[in-house]
Design a protein around this motif. Structure first.
Motif, PDB file in Angstrom:
ATOM      1  N   UNK A   8     -16.497   0.437  -0.183  1.00 48.76           N
ATOM      2  CA  UNK A   8     -15.285   0.683   0.163  1.00 48.76           C
ATOM      3  C   UNK A   8     -14.774   1.724  -1.023  1.00 48.76           C
ATOM      4  N   UNK A   9     -13.837   2.709  -0.727  1.00 47.55           N
ATOM      5  CA  UNK A   9     -13.615   3.626  -1.605  1.00 47.55           C
ATOM      6  C   UNK A   9     -12.685   2.944  -2.923  1.00 47.55           C
ATOM      7  N   UNK A  10     -12.267   3.920  -3.736  1.00 50.11           N
ATOM      8  CA  UNK A  10     -11.428   3.210  -5.164  1.00 50.11           C
ATOM      9  C   UNK A  10     -10.633   4.246  -5.285  1.00 50.11           C
ATOM     10  N   UNK A  11      -8.946   3.796  -5.261  1.00 49.32           N
ATOM     11  CA  UNK A  11      -8.181   4.860  -5.667  1.00 49.32           C
ATOM     12  C   UNK A  11      -7.604   4.547  -7.127  1.00 49.32           C
ATOM     13  N   UNK A  12      -7.402   5.556  -7.730  1.00 49.98           N
ATOM     14  CA  UNK A  12      -6.696   5.244  -9.121  1.00 49.98           C
ATOM     15  C   UNK A  12      -5.290   5.665  -9.283  1.00 49.98           C
ATOM     16  N   UNK A  13      -4.466   4.539  -9.602  1.00 50.20           N
ATOM     17  CA  UNK A  13      -3.084   4.865  -9.928  1.00 50.20           C
ATOM     18  C   UNK A  13      -3.320   5.125 -11.365  1.00 50.20           C
ATOM     19  N   UNK A  48       4.786  -0.240   3.228  1.00 47.47           N
ATOM     20  CA  UNK A  48       4.478   0.312   4.663  1.00 47.47           C
ATOM     21  C   UNK A  48       3.291   1.265   4.371  1.00 47.47           C
ATOM     22  N   UNK A  49       3.230   2.029   3.665  1.00 46.87           N
ATOM     23  CA  UNK A  49       2.092   2.890   3.331  1.00 46.87           C
ATOM     24  C   UNK A  49       0.844   2.149   3.043  1.00 46.87           C
ATOM     25  N   UNK A  50       0.910   0.893   2.522  1.00 41.70           N
ATOM     26  CA  UNK A  50      -0.424   0.224   1.995  1.00 41.70           C
ATOM     27  C   UNK A  50      -1.184  -0.271   3.337  1.00 41.70           C
ATOM     28  N   UNK A  51      -0.311  -0.531   4.423  1.00 48.55           N
ATOM     29  CA  UNK A  51      -0.962  -0.978   5.763  1.00 48.55           C
ATOM     30  C   UNK A  51      -2.071   0.049   6.111  1.00 48.55           C
ATOM     31  N   UNK A  52      -1.879   1.307   6.074  1.00 47.41           N
ATOM     32  CA  UNK A  52      -2.915   2.325   6.312  1.00 47.41           C
ATOM     33  C   UNK A  52      -3.879   2.478   5.418  1.00 47.41           C
ATOM     34  N   UNK A  53      -4.011   1.894   4.070  1.00 53.41           N
ATOM     35  CA  UNK A  53      -4.789   2.234   3.054  1.00 53.41           C
ATOM     36  C   UNK A  53      -6.261   1.510   3.251  1.00 53.41           C
ATOM     37  N   UNK A  54      -7.228   2.209   3.077  1.00 56.67           N
ATOM     38  CA  UNK A  54      -8.519   1.583   3.238  1.00 56.67           C
ATOM     39  C   UNK A  54      -9.305   1.754   2.039  1.00 56.67           C
ATOM     40  N   UNK A  55      -8.702   1.342   0.746  1.00 57.67           N
ATOM     41  CA  UNK A  55      -9.279   1.732  -0.400  1.00 57.67           C
ATOM     42  C   UNK A  55      -8.764   0.478  -1.345  1.00 57.67           C
ATOM     43  N   UNK A  56      -9.729   0.073  -2.251  1.00 61.67           N
ATOM     44  CA  UNK A  56      -9.253  -0.779  -3.422  1.00 61.67           C
ATOM     45  C   UNK A  56      -8.605   0.090  -4.241  1.00 61.67           C
ATOM     46  N   UNK A  57      -7.758  -0.395  -5.406  1.00 57.74           N
ATOM     47  CA  UNK A  57      -6.992   0.461  -6.218  1.00 57.74           C
ATOM     48  C   UNK A  57      -7.230  -0.054  -7.888  1.00 57.74           C
TER      49      UNK A  57
END
Length: 127
Positions: A8-13, A48-57
């Protein structure tokens, strides 16, 4: 059986990139909506946009965000909605403001974390 989590991808905020809710929305739009012609601008829109996210954060500098999006920012957020009136449910927002002031309400940071946590396909790491 392959563990899908490992791939799984990782996105960084990055909390150092913003200091208010509008800046958070801008950061989220840059991270998750590069190819879209609209930007996140509400809590519902963020959900709403999180439903389309396939990444951990991973939320780096989350302590800074917790302070930036804490009591004062949340109080201002609710007061602004109350002063705008319709289409907002003023009675509900006043109750949320009263709860916050009484020490029982959630801050914007806590609301954002709860929104992310409500998406079982996303693991949130506060860093």
């Amino acid at each position: 059986m392959i563990n899908k989590k490992q791939n799984k991808e990782m996105t960084v905020i990055n909390g150092s990139h913003f200091s208010d809710l509008e800046g958070f929305y801008e950061e989220i739009s840059l991270l998750f909506m590069k190819d879209e012609d609209w930007k996140v601008g509400t809590l519902d829109g963020f959900d709403d946009i999180l439903y389309g996210i396939h990444s951990d954060i991973t939320w780096k500098n989350s302590q800074k965000s917790k302070e930036d999006l804490g009591f004062e920012a949340t109080r201002e957020f609710y007061e602004n909605k109350i002063s705008q009136g319709k289409p907002f449910n003023i009675k509900l927002i006043q109750q949320k403001l009263d709860d916050l002031i009484a020490g029982n309400g959630q801050t914007l940071f806590e609301i954002l974390v709860e929104i992310i946590d409500s998406h079982q396909n996303i693991q949130l790491i506060l860093d």
